[in-house]
Design an enzyme around this catalytic site. Structure first.
Site, PDB file in Angstrom:
ATOM      1  N   GLY A   1      -0.402  32.495  26.061  1.00 29.42           N
ATOM      2  CA  GLY A   1      -1.010  31.020  26.760  1.00 29.42           C
ATOM      3  C   GLY A   1      -1.283  31.452  28.467  1.00 29.42           C
ATOM      4  O   GLY A   1       0.405  31.555  29.257  1.00 29.42           O
ATOM      5  N   GLU A   2      -1.820  30.948  29.071  1.00 25.68           N
ATOM      6  CA  GLU A   2      -1.687  30.267  30.447  1.00 25.68           C
ATOM      7  C   GLU A   2      -0.542  29.498  30.970  1.00 25.68           C
ATOM      8  O   GLU A   2       0.385  28.955  32.414  1.00 25.68           O
ATOM      9  CB  GLU A   2      -2.441  30.527  30.868  1.00 25.68           C
ATOM     10  CG  GLU A   2      -4.123  31.497  31.742  1.00 25.68           C
ATOM     11  CD  GLU A   2      -5.175  31.271  32.931  1.00 25.68           C
ATOM     12  OE1 GLU A   2      -5.247  30.291  33.255  1.00 25.68           O
ATOM     13  OE2 GLU A   2      -5.790  32.365  32.576  1.00 25.68           O
TER      14      GLU A   2
ATOM     15  N   MET B   1       6.554  30.809  18.232  1.00 25.21           N
ATOM     16  CA  MET B   1       7.880  30.085  17.944  1.00 25.21           C
ATOM     17  C   MET B   1       7.560  29.091  17.348  1.00 25.21           C
ATOM     18  O   MET B   1       8.466  27.858  16.470  1.00 25.21           O
ATOM     19  CB  MET B   1       8.989  29.980  19.474  1.00 25.21           C
ATOM     20  CG  MET B   1       9.184  30.412  19.632  1.00 25.21           C
ATOM     21  SD  MET B   1      11.130  30.825  21.137  1.00 25.21           S
ATOM     22  CE  MET B   1      10.008  29.306  21.657  1.00 25.21           C
TER      23      MET B   1
ATOM     24  N   HIS C   1      -1.768  27.122  20.422  1.00 25.51           N
ATOM     25  CA  HIS C   1      -1.815  28.300  19.823  1.00 25.51           C
ATOM     26  C   HIS C   1      -3.100  28.138  19.177  1.00 25.51           C
ATOM     27  O   HIS C   1      -3.665  29.124  19.372  1.00 25.51           O
ATOM     28  CB  HIS C   1      -1.404  27.947  18.369  1.00 25.51           C
ATOM     29  CG  HIS C   1       0.379  27.592  19.419  1.00 25.51           C
ATOM     30  ND1 HIS C   1       1.012  26.759  19.744  1.00 25.51           N
ATOM     31  CD2 HIS C   1       1.463  28.357  20.049  1.00 25.51           C
ATOM     32  CE1 HIS C   1       2.414  26.378  19.968  1.00 25.51           C
ATOM     33  NE2 HIS C   1       2.187  27.833  19.997  1.00 25.51           N
TER      34      HIS C   1
ATOM     35  N   GLU D   1      -2.702  22.686  18.913  1.00 21.60           N
ATOM     36  CA  GLU D   1      -4.065  23.491  19.308  1.00 21.60           C
ATOM     37  C   GLU D   1      -3.961  24.443  20.783  1.00 21.60           C
ATOM     38  O   GLU D   1      -5.386  25.547  20.771  1.00 21.60           O
ATOM     39  CB  GLU D   1      -5.184  22.261  19.877  1.00 21.60           C
ATOM     40  CG  GLU D   1      -5.585  21.229  19.398  1.00 21.60           C
ATOM     41  CD  GLU D   1      -5.855  22.446  17.444  1.00 21.60           C
ATOM     42  OE1 GLU D   1      -7.682  23.484  18.221  1.00 21.60           O
ATOM     43  OE2 GLU D   1      -5.663  21.872  16.795  1.00 21.60           O
TER      44      GLU D   1
HETATM   45  O1  PAF Z   1       6.143  31.536  24.457  1.00 23.37           O
HETATM   46  C1  PAF Z   1       6.596  31.437  23.240  1.00 23.37           C
HETATM   47  O2  PAF Z   1       5.953  30.521  21.758  1.00 23.37           O
HETATM   48  C2  PAF Z   1       7.917  32.260  22.908  1.00 23.37           C
HETATM   49  O3  PAF Z   1       8.751  32.817  24.732  1.00 23.37           O
HETATM   50  C3  PAF Z   1       7.308  34.151  22.375  1.00 23.37           C
HETATM   51  C4  PAF Z   1       6.011  34.402  23.649  1.00 23.37           C
HETATM   52  C5  PAF Z   1       6.516  33.578  21.536  1.00 23.37           C
HETATM   53  C6  PAF Z   1       8.293  35.108  22.226  1.00 23.37           C
HETATM   54  O4  PAF Z   1       9.221  34.301  22.044  1.00 23.37           O
END
Ligand code: PAF
Length: 283
Positions: free
Chosen positions: A148-149, A31, A38, A36
């Site tokens: 991510g966990e 989103m 991500h 980091e």
């Molecule tokens: O974790 C997130 O950023 C959101 O929940 C996702 C998986 C992108 C779904 O909108």
């Protein structure tokens, strides 16, 4: 230069060409407000795949009225330069209308791992997550998708949903990336005031204490209660839950199953969640 696509058909077309050449596609749905954490998902995707696609879409359907959809950090320029530096191949950046056109009427409703914990507080949340993630899978058709966990229940929900719908996608969980003081990286950390940011690492400390208690054979329910009191004493405003669950299913914990402790708390108006595996060892 990462190529940006805003339209479903365009990204489908380009990815079909890659798939036809037997290239493996890795997918990291986000989103935005990238950090980091991500970065760790992208690293994992780049290590295993030929092409990496990152989507940025703030999904209205996973926010309830009164939650932070309007104020959720939107930092597009910064995000694009982050992705650029990491040599991501494609960025999918759809508008709300592209994803949810007029008359959109479909939502995935789940039980199992989508019940309890987060769902007790945010009952709409996982239906919205499952709907967008499955829709994104049907747009990108990745070989592997990375989550991510840190959002551990979300990871379990996505795995369950993907398997139930026979999606031909491998779901991989990537360990939580933490700041040097232990705070789990999260886009919502941007909301924390200086004073709240100083308190935030106590959440990880509280979880580590539960893990230590387990290694010493202490009563785990009592340990969770103690962790909750500890956080409230430190200045956390609210603790929604600190619970131990089976790592695989998120069902109530049974002996001889790998376990996780999961927590959701508030510092001011910022909701912080975190979790750790109980078989990890901590200093
Ligand atoms: O974790 C997130 O950023 C959101 O929940 C996702 C998986 C992108 C779904 O909108």
């Amino acid at each position: 230069m990462a190529e940006v696509f805003r339209n479903i058909q365009d990204i489908r077309d380009v990815l079909k060409q890659k798939r036809d050449k037997n290239m493996r596609i890795g997918f990291v749905p986000t989103m935005g407000a990238l950090h980091e954490g991500h970065g760790a998902l992208i690293d994992a995707a780049q290590a295993e795949c030929d092409i990496v696609v990152v989507s940025i879409f703030v999904n209205l359907k996973q926010f309830a009225a009164g939650e932070d959809f309007e104020t959720y950090p939107r930092l597009l320029e910064k995000d694009l330069s982050f992705l650029e530096k990491r040599n991501v191949d494609y960025v999918f950046l759809p508008s709300n209308d592209e994803i949810y056109p007029d008359h959109f009427a479909t939502m995935i409703k789940m039980s199992g791992p989508a019940e309890g914990l987060e769902a007790d507080i945010r009952p709409h949340f996982f239906h919205g997550v499952a709907t967008i993630v499955m829709k994104l899978f049907l747009i990108v058709f990745p070989d592997i998708a990375y989550f991510g966990e840190k959002d551990y229940q979300q990871l379990c929900v996505v795995k369950r949903c993907s398997e139930d719908l026979s999606m031909p996608v491998v779901i991989k969980g990537v360990p939580t990336r933490r700041e040097s003081d232990g705070l789990a990286m999260s886009s919502r950390n941007l909301y924390l005031s200086e004073a709240e940011r100083a308190l935030a690492p106590f959440l990880y400390k509280a979880l580590c204490q539960v893990a230590k208690d387990m290694h010493r054979g202490f009563d785990l329910e009592a340990s969770c209660r103690k962790a909750k009191e500890f956080l409230l004493e430190k200045g956390f405003d609210k603790v929604d839950y600190i619970e131990i669950r089976a790592e695989e299913t998120l069902e109530k914990a049974e002996k001889n199953t790998p376990l996780r402790v999961l927590a959701a708390t508030y510092l001011g108006t910022t909701r912080l969640i975190d979790n750790i595996a109980l078989d990890e060892t901590f200093e």
